[in-house]
Design an enzyme around this catalytic site. Structure first.
Site, PDB file in Angstrom:
ATOM      1  N   ASP A   1       3.074  -0.847   0.458  1.00  0.00           N
ATOM      2  CA  ASP A   1       2.744   0.373  -0.278  1.00  0.00           C
ATOM      3  C   ASP A   1       3.806   0.638  -1.337  1.00  0.00           C
ATOM      4  O   ASP A   1       4.978   0.858  -1.011  1.00  0.00           O
ATOM      5  CB  ASP A   1       2.644   1.563   0.670  1.00  0.00           C
ATOM      6  CG  ASP A   1       1.440   1.477   1.591  1.00  0.00           C
ATOM      7  OD1 ASP A   1       0.316   1.397   1.068  1.00  0.00           O
ATOM      8  OD2 ASP A   1       1.619   1.508   2.815  1.00  0.00           O
TER       9      ASP A   1
ATOM     10  N   GLY B   1       1.638   8.610   9.602  1.00  0.00           N
ATOM     11  CA  GLY B   1       1.532   9.534  10.723  1.00  0.00           C
ATOM     12  C   GLY B   1       0.559  10.684  10.541  1.00  0.00           C
ATOM     13  O   GLY B   1       0.637  11.681  11.254  1.00  0.00           O
TER      14      GLY B   1
ATOM     15  N   ASP C   1      -7.415   1.868   6.118  1.00  0.00           N
ATOM     16  CA  ASP C   1      -5.998   2.196   5.991  1.00  0.00           C
ATOM     17  C   ASP C   1      -5.774   3.652   6.365  1.00  0.00           C
ATOM     18  O   ASP C   1      -6.352   4.550   5.762  1.00  0.00           O
ATOM     19  CB  ASP C   1      -5.519   1.954   4.558  1.00  0.00           C
ATOM     20  CG  ASP C   1      -4.007   2.080   4.406  1.00  0.00           C
ATOM     21  OD1 ASP C   1      -3.310   2.239   5.425  1.00  0.00           O
ATOM     22  OD2 ASP C   1      -3.529   2.006   3.259  1.00  0.00           O
ATOM     23  N   GLY C   2      -4.911   3.882   7.373  1.00  0.00           N
ATOM     24  CA  GLY C   2      -4.530   5.240   7.751  1.00  0.00           C
ATOM     25  C   GLY C   2      -5.023   5.645   9.124  1.00  0.00           C
ATOM     26  O   GLY C   2      -6.209   5.529   9.427  1.00  0.00           O
TER      27      GLY C   2
END
Length: 220
Positions: free
Chosen positions: A35, A147, A175-176
């Site tokens: 990232d 998080g 993603d996430g």
């Protein structure tokens, strides 16, 4: 069931990056997700060009470079010249006046072109680009910080993308806030890979190889 597992390197121990890369590679990670943030497109800074360059040199595993920066076309050459043919580069369509120009530069350099879609970005606004890219990175959280909690309405967007991915020839990646229950639900539906961060992979006090094996052995 086959699906890719990518390590979100912004969640790794950056004070021991060499060890982290080595341990993840030995543990069976499929690729390294990097990232890059500029503090403008998202309100945070993450990994740097030098971090990306080091990982590209330290491992033969593919890189997934996620550019969370404004106007990536202005600096895309700096990233492409330090990557290898076959690595993936994602841009955010909202960050560029003419995202197709940036995607063409990625293609011309021999990289895999991808777009990342924020939770608030509709499928309708990126339909034309789906015919150009090979990968779509669906953000299940707002980008910029690890998080965070999963945003449930993103599931409906994934369903719509799954319905058209074969016709438009792209793959979908998650993603996430990637938990085991999300992999169990969405891998069978056709999600090709998952970016692993603090929810499943990092900070668990267990060898990465054990964690990755557990994920691959989930009972579908």
């Amino acid at each position: 069931m086959q699906f890719e597992l990518m390590a979100s390197m912004m969640c790794a121990d950056c004070g021991h990056l060499e060890r982290e890369v080595r341990d993840l590679e030995a543990g069976g990670i499929d690729s390294f997700h990097i990232d890059i943030m500029d503090g403008r497109f998202v309100a945070n800074f993450a990994m740097s060009l030098n971090d990306m360059r080091y990982i590209a040199q330290a491992s033969s595993k593919p890189l997934d470079v996620h550019l969370m920066i404004e106007h990536p076309n202005n600096r895309i050459g700096l990233f492409l010249e330090n990557l290898r043919p076959g690595d993936t580069v994602y841009i955010h369509p909202e960050a560029e006046y003419h995202p197709s120009t940036t995607l063409q530069a990625i293609i011309d350099a021999g990289m895999v072109p991808g777009i990342a879609i924020n939770p608030g970005t509709s499928v309708e606004t990126i339909t034309e680009m789906l015919r150009i890219v090979k990968k779509v990175l669906v953000m299940s959280v707002n980008p910029g910080n690890a998080g965070q909690m999963f945003l449930p309405y993103v599931g409906k967007k994934i369903t719509r993308l799954l319905a058209i991915k074969e016709d438009m020839d792209f793959e979908i990646y998650w993603d996430g806030a990637c938990s085991a229950d999300k992999i169990l639900e969405y891998a069978p539906k056709g999600i090709s890979g998952f970016v692993l961060g603090t929810t499943l992979l990092f900070g668990k006090g267990r060898p990465y190889g054990d964690i990755l094996q557990d994920i691959r052995e989930l009972k579908f």
